[in-house]
Motif scaffolding. Sequence first.
Motif, PDB file in Angstrom:
ATOM      1  N   ALA A  46       0.997  -1.549   0.196  1.00  0.00           N
ATOM      2  CA  ALA A  46       0.239  -0.014   0.253  1.00  0.00           C
ATOM      3  C   ALA A  46       1.146   0.974   0.257  1.00  0.00           C
ATOM      4  O   ALA A  46       0.584   2.490  -0.642  1.00  0.00           O
ATOM      5  N   ALA A  47       2.014   1.165   0.499  1.00  0.00           N
ATOM      6  CA  ALA A  47       2.912   2.512   0.590  1.00  0.00           C
ATOM      7  C   ALA A  47       3.690   1.978   0.113  1.00  0.00           C
ATOM      8  O   ALA A  47       3.861   4.193  -1.012  1.00  0.00           O
ATOM      9  N   ALA A  48       3.817   1.368  -0.857  1.00  0.00           N
ATOM     10  CA  ALA A  48       4.651   1.401  -2.477  1.00  0.00           C
ATOM     11  C   ALA A  48       3.492   2.097  -3.742  1.00  0.00           C
ATOM     12  O   ALA A  48       3.776   3.377  -4.548  1.00  0.00           O
ATOM     13  N   ALA A  49       2.310   1.920  -3.371  1.00  0.00           N
ATOM     14  CA  ALA A  49       1.700   2.075  -4.597  1.00  0.00           C
ATOM     15  C   ALA A  49       0.997   4.061  -3.931  1.00  0.00           C
ATOM     16  O   ALA A  49       0.847   4.483  -4.598  1.00  0.00           O
ATOM     17  N   ALA A  50       1.000   4.103  -2.525  1.00  0.00           N
ATOM     18  CA  ALA A  50       0.392   5.494  -2.842  1.00  0.00           C
ATOM     19  C   ALA A  50       1.639   6.567  -2.771  1.00  0.00           C
ATOM     20  O   ALA A  50       1.706   7.278  -3.667  1.00  0.00           O
ATOM     21  N   ALA A  51       3.271   6.192  -2.882  1.00  0.00           N
ATOM     22  CA  ALA A  51       4.594   6.440  -3.001  1.00  0.00           C
ATOM     23  C   ALA A  51       4.424   7.006  -4.937  1.00  0.00           C
ATOM     24  O   ALA A  51       4.588   7.881  -5.021  1.00  0.00           O
ATOM     25  N   VAL A  73       3.522  10.490  -9.195  1.00  0.00           N
ATOM     26  CA  VAL A  73       3.121  11.072 -10.176  1.00  0.00           C
ATOM     27  C   VAL A  73       2.358  11.811 -10.851  1.00  0.00           C
ATOM     28  O   VAL A  73       2.550  12.512 -11.494  1.00  0.00           O
ATOM     29  N   GLU A  74       1.657  11.785  -9.769  1.00  0.00           N
ATOM     30  CA  GLU A  74       1.333  13.600  -9.765  1.00  0.00           C
ATOM     31  C   GLU A  74       2.143  15.097  -9.203  1.00  0.00           C
ATOM     32  O   GLU A  74       2.252  15.660 -10.097  1.00  0.00           O
ATOM     33  N   ARG A  75       3.643  14.816  -9.051  1.00  0.00           N
ATOM     34  CA  ARG A  75       4.285  15.357  -8.920  1.00  0.00           C
ATOM     35  C   ARG A  75       5.144  15.390  -9.916  1.00  0.00           C
ATOM     36  O   ARG A  75       5.422  16.824 -10.626  1.00  0.00           O
ATOM     37  N   TYR A  76       5.020  14.389 -10.312  1.00  0.00           N
ATOM     38  CA  TYR A  76       6.135  14.407 -11.878  1.00  0.00           C
ATOM     39  C   TYR A  76       5.629  14.743 -13.312  1.00  0.00           C
ATOM     40  O   TYR A  76       6.437  14.679 -14.535  1.00  0.00           O
ATOM     41  N   GLY A  77       4.446  13.489 -13.167  1.00  0.00           N
ATOM     42  CA  GLY A  77       3.791  13.951 -14.309  1.00  0.00           C
ATOM     43  C   GLY A  77       4.307  12.079 -14.790  1.00  0.00           C
ATOM     44  O   GLY A  77       4.527  11.479 -14.455  1.00  0.00           O
ATOM     45  N   ALA A 127       6.821   0.841   6.530  1.00  0.00           N
ATOM     46  CA  ALA A 127       6.257   1.503   5.442  1.00  0.00           C
ATOM     47  C   ALA A 127       5.666   2.719   5.023  1.00  0.00           C
ATOM     48  O   ALA A 127       6.298   3.262   4.667  1.00  0.00           O
ATOM     49  N   ASP A 128       5.798   3.279   6.885  1.00  0.00           N
ATOM     50  CA  ASP A 128       5.576   4.853   6.292  1.00  0.00           C
ATOM     51  C   ASP A 128       6.970   5.098   5.738  1.00  0.00           C
ATOM     52  O   ASP A 128       7.203   6.203   5.356  1.00  0.00           O
ATOM     53  N   ALA A 129       8.082   5.056   6.514  1.00  0.00           N
ATOM     54  CA  ALA A 129       9.706   5.071   7.250  1.00  0.00           C
ATOM     55  C   ALA A 129       9.830   5.003   5.303  1.00  0.00           C
ATOM     56  O   ALA A 129      10.732   6.302   4.587  1.00  0.00           O
ATOM     57  N   PHE A 130       9.437   3.949   4.300  1.00  0.00           N
ATOM     58  CA  PHE A 130      10.231   3.293   2.851  1.00  0.00           C
ATOM     59  C   PHE A 130       8.858   4.811   2.024  1.00  0.00           C
ATOM     60  O   PHE A 130       9.729   5.036   1.671  1.00  0.00           O
ATOM     61  N   ARG A 131       8.437   5.012   2.206  1.00  0.00           N
ATOM     62  CA  ARG A 131       7.019   5.593   1.229  1.00  0.00           C
ATOM     63  C   ARG A 131       7.788   7.113   1.871  1.00  0.00           C
ATOM     64  O   ARG A 131       8.135   7.857   0.702  1.00  0.00           O
ATOM     65  N   GLU A 165       9.079   8.910  -1.278  1.00  0.00           N
ATOM     66  CA  GLU A 165       9.043  10.279  -1.883  1.00  0.00           C
ATOM     67  C   GLU A 165       9.855  11.057  -2.446  1.00  0.00           C
ATOM     68  O   GLU A 165       9.964  12.587  -2.640  1.00  0.00           O
ATOM     69  N   ALA A 166      10.420  10.973  -1.150  1.00  0.00           N
ATOM     70  CA  ALA A 166      12.020  12.210  -0.629  1.00  0.00           C
ATOM     71  C   ALA A 166      13.324  12.352  -1.518  1.00  0.00           C
ATOM     72  O   ALA A 166      13.844  13.016  -2.472  1.00  0.00           O
ATOM     73  N   GLU A 167      13.278  11.100  -2.284  1.00  0.00           N
ATOM     74  CA  GLU A 167      14.417  10.323  -2.709  1.00  0.00           C
ATOM     75  C   GLU A 167      14.683  10.692  -4.642  1.00  0.00           C
ATOM     76  O   GLU A 167      15.557  10.401  -4.762  1.00  0.00           O
ATOM     77  N   LEU A 168      13.522  10.481  -5.256  1.00  0.00           N
ATOM     78  CA  LEU A 168      13.407  10.273  -6.320  1.00  0.00           C
ATOM     79  C   LEU A 168      13.718  11.460  -6.901  1.00  0.00           C
ATOM     80  O   LEU A 168      12.982  12.426  -7.123  1.00  0.00           O
ATOM     81  N   LEU A 169      14.178  11.532  -7.843  1.00  0.00           N
ATOM     82  CA  LEU A 169      14.322  12.424  -8.938  1.00  0.00           C
ATOM     83  C   LEU A 169      13.819  12.086  -9.670  1.00  0.00           C
ATOM     84  O   LEU A 169      14.243  11.161 -10.721  1.00  0.00           O
ATOM     85  N   PRO A 170      13.607  13.211 -10.267  1.00  0.00           N
ATOM     86  CA  PRO A 170      13.202  13.680 -12.079  1.00  0.00           C
ATOM     87  C   PRO A 170      13.937  13.597 -13.104  1.00  0.00           C
ATOM     88  O   PRO A 170      15.292  14.350 -12.643  1.00  0.00           O
ATOM     89  N   ARG A 171      14.165  13.703 -14.385  1.00  0.00           N
ATOM     90  CA  ARG A 171      15.031  13.138 -15.439  1.00  0.00           C
ATOM     91  C   ARG A 171      14.937  14.904 -15.391  1.00  0.00           C
ATOM     92  O   ARG A 171      14.477  15.699 -15.122  1.00  0.00           O
ATOM     93  N   GLY A 172      16.817  14.878 -15.537  1.00  0.00           N
ATOM     94  CA  GLY A 172      16.811  16.692 -15.946  1.00  0.00           C
ATOM     95  C   GLY A 172      18.517  16.447 -15.427  1.00  0.00           C
ATOM     96  O   GLY A 172      19.180  16.065 -14.698  1.00  0.00           O
ATOM     97  N   ASP A 173      19.049  18.249 -15.003  1.00  0.00           N
ATOM     98  CA  ASP A 173      19.952  18.245 -13.786  1.00  0.00           C
ATOM     99  C   ASP A 173      20.504  17.984 -12.708  1.00  0.00           C
ATOM    100  O   ASP A 173      21.511  17.172 -12.928  1.00  0.00           O
ATOM    101  N   THR A 174      19.515  17.548 -11.846  1.00  0.00           N
ATOM    102  CA  THR A 174      19.575  17.520 -10.671  1.00  0.00           C
ATOM    103  C   THR A 174      20.102  15.622 -10.771  1.00  0.00           C
ATOM    104  O   THR A 174      20.855  14.465 -10.121  1.00  0.00           O
ATOM    105  N   LEU A 175      19.347  15.126 -11.618  1.00  0.00           N
ATOM    106  CA  LEU A 175      19.847  13.387 -11.841  1.00  0.00           C
ATOM    107  C   LEU A 175      21.263  13.692 -12.451  1.00  0.00           C
ATOM    108  O   LEU A 175      22.003  12.226 -12.390  1.00  0.00           O
TER     109      LEU A 175
END
Length: 1012
Positions: free
Chosen positions: A55-60, A65-69, A94-98, A102-112
């Motif tokens: 559930a945590a994975a699905a929510a994350a 996806v809402e944040r990055y498209g 599970a909360d720590a995992f989520r 959510e904090a560490e995933l980076l979208p494509r771009g300069d930061t990645l």
Amino acid sequence: MPDLARRPSITAERCLRFAGVAAALVALLFSAAITAPARAASPQAPAADTAAFDAAAAAAVTALVERYGEAERSRIESGVAQVLAYWRPEDGDADAFRAFVEAELLPRGDTLDLTFQRFEFALERIGGYMTSLNRDLRRGVDLEIGPLLPLDRRLGAWSPDAHVADDLFASKIAFVALLNFPDTSLETKLAEGMGWSRRQWAETRLAGSFTDRVPAAVNQAAGAALSAADSYISGYNVFLHHLLDDDGSRLFPPGLRLISHWGLRDELKARYADPEGLARQRMIAQVFERIVSQQIPALVIDDPRYDWNPYTNTVTPSPEVSPGELAAAGLEDAGAASTANLGAREPDERYRHWLDVFQALRLADPYSPDNPTFVDRRFNENREIPESQVEALFVSVLSSPLGARVGELIAQRLGRPLEPFDIWYVGFKPRGAYSEAELDAVTKQRYPSADAFAADLPRILTDLGFAAERARFVADHVVVEPSRGAGHAFGAARRDDDAHLRTRVGPDGMDYKGYNIAVHELGHNVEQVFGVTEIDHTLLQGVPNTAFTEALAFTFQNRDLELLGLAAPGAEARDLAALDTFWSTREIAGVALTDMRVWRWLYAHPEATPAELRVAVLDVARGVWNDYFAPVLGMRDSELLCVYSHMIDGAMYTPDYPLGHLIAFQVERFFDSSEQSFGAEFERLAKLGRMTPDAWMRQAVGAPLSSAPLLAASEEALGHLAGESGGDGAAMLLGGAPAVAFEDGTVPSADGVPIHYRAAGAGAPAVVLIHCWGCDGTYWNLQIPALARRHRVVAVDLAGHGASGSRQGEQTMEGYGADVAAVVEHLGLDGVVLVGHSMGGYVMLAAAEALGGNGVRVQGMVVVDTLQNVEQEYDPAAIEAYVGALRNNFPGTVKAAMSQYFPPDADPAIVEEVTGDMAETDPAAGISAFEHIISFDAAGTLDRLRLPLRAINGTRVPTDEAAERRHAASFEVTYMDDVGHWPMLETPDAFGSNLLAAVDAFAGDDGGSSDE
């Protein structure tokens, strides 16, 4: 064969040797990615509520996806799944995992991009400094710097990096990589890798660095077992001057102390140039037999105070012991020889160490659910070549009829019958013209010390074709040191470190053995310098696996005499080199096959004792020998194949040597054809980096790894040496003449059409090969040599195909079946196994019925990628549309349709060859044959035949096994993944192994040992 390097450092095996299987430090450079394991099956999965984590994975995923498209959805889903696969309870709930994802995933771009760059730098630093630390801690064990102290052994066994993997996961650094970069499966790499950019390769190696999460204690146990085995082997020396024959004579000079197996084997090789060398060779072979059987007296191992007759196995105190010998063995203060227990054998220490390595390495099994044994990890992760493909390559060399022909040539050159130790014949090499003493004199004068060899590196490299500036660059990055053991190359893993070359240097200078080792290790070092220091992405440092670094080292070693000014290469030298490579590859392939089979035995008998392992190893060695060597050398039950010390301390390292020979041969032939210098091409190859073996070979030499070039060149060489025309050996790759002698013939079919066939080999059951629509009998060329070793093999050209005549009118399966039946009856074959590919499967059924279908003339049937559902009903509209397209544009339609039957990464040359052949089919005949395939009653024919049926099918088209079993007397299927419709061409070695097994099954023979 030239396998003198103990092992290069830039490999997963170095990681194994020094640090267990810790994946996060040097594995980031050297090991392979695997598919992320299923959470439910792995100790790495969360022990807490799976539903909560799901559930945590699905929510994350939804939040990200809402944040990055939507454009990032695929990356987000993959990254979250990869982190979840390795998340443990100690990493958080599970909360720590989520929160983490959510904090560490980076979208494509300069930061990645910047994160990727930071990872490259950091992981090179971690791996690089740990590599140099391990190297420094092992100085006392690896280098000849004085007595070997107990502390040296402890330092060598310690793995200071064993906890790094745990630390990188605990700090969440590993999870950042898994979250943001793709961990691609081996299947994906093989299918798509050729189209990847260098950055894509580096990214998948980054995530793949963290796909094993093995506890530090397991890594430490593996490192300790491997280090202990290495120390045992490093001290396993024999003083040859203290060997006595039955007359009490000493056949070897004073002071000659050689390590097993390398030094002893190379002494045996050197004696081919000695007019009185045969007795010495036989004595060394007898020493080998005592070592592997553990009948060797314990007192004679690395101790010059005892004389030993290896034939009678008697030991006596030696009256001749020099201070130098005692010093070499570290026995200056040991006192006089004891007279107690003189004949006591070594108590299975050899097999205890092998067993200890096995037990330590299998501790990691629970942490790799996708590759749950060390054998799986060795092939699928380390080598990235499936075990079945590797074994098929080896069997294709071992079973080639060329073995007998080359053996006959060697016997002629020696002027005597072959003996078991002639597996190490070196008379095809130029060195065979020089005695060991002559070669020693040259090398000792030129290289009185390791420093002298180091000073000569620029000259050696420029003589090899490296530009002066590149030669100096490499020389400045290689440190030459005297080795305590046989020698090895210990490379760097960071750009600002140096590669280290270790070889034996005696007090009177470097003998030829040491020089030969040094040149081999220099090849490793040059590859290491370019592949580490100047590669574009540090995550790609190295080569695909150790077979490739061995292959590149062989290209140096092959030139060792040229570098001394003693060899003059020419046309004959090229032919001799091919035969030498074939004979050497054949020998070490037998060793590797023995090693592989022993590891399988170990997994089947995990509670075995050292004594039980000894019995099993000897039995396996005899079995491989009797299968592949006794028919060539004329003596059964030899145990020489298990003498290799790598088997004890190398953890299934030996397969890398025959693979290395095959790779090196293809690379050498490419070098010969290149307009660039050897040095320039070598540098280019060294910088390709750690892709999959298949991608590396295609980019390096333009062709996949195969034994076919070596077999074809060896056939050509035999022809040249016999005064024959060699022809174009490369034609064997696609439809040309394979390395086997054929009997060509023609027989009239039932309607008088002349049918051409080729026959080879002997043995029951006979095998009749039936090709597909639009092809001919040469499509089986790469499988015929292995089949012909055990069976009478016949390849038929159906009417209108190959060299057969054409049939007018309808092209029915029954007509083609009559063609096959005519050949079988003409040759007087009974109990045959019919093999049909594609349309050939339908022809096979018709032929079996024409031959009576009673189990007398036909014993069994094998289909290849066909008859997947004998009950299938075709859509008439679709069939008519396709036939209409054929009538409108036969060549174009055939080429377009047949191209779809290949996987995306298929060799373009094969695709062009096959589709071109099929497009040249007579349109009327081709359309008629196609229509009769569709209308043929396969199920009814099987019902009438009631014969056993086996299939070798790809997975592209599902096989309805239940339907097959409803009609055949029995049905078994072997599946081949990632192949198209022509496995005999796409993966000839793996397919050949499957075909041989299927045929042998009808004889009640699983293809294993034929020992009786």
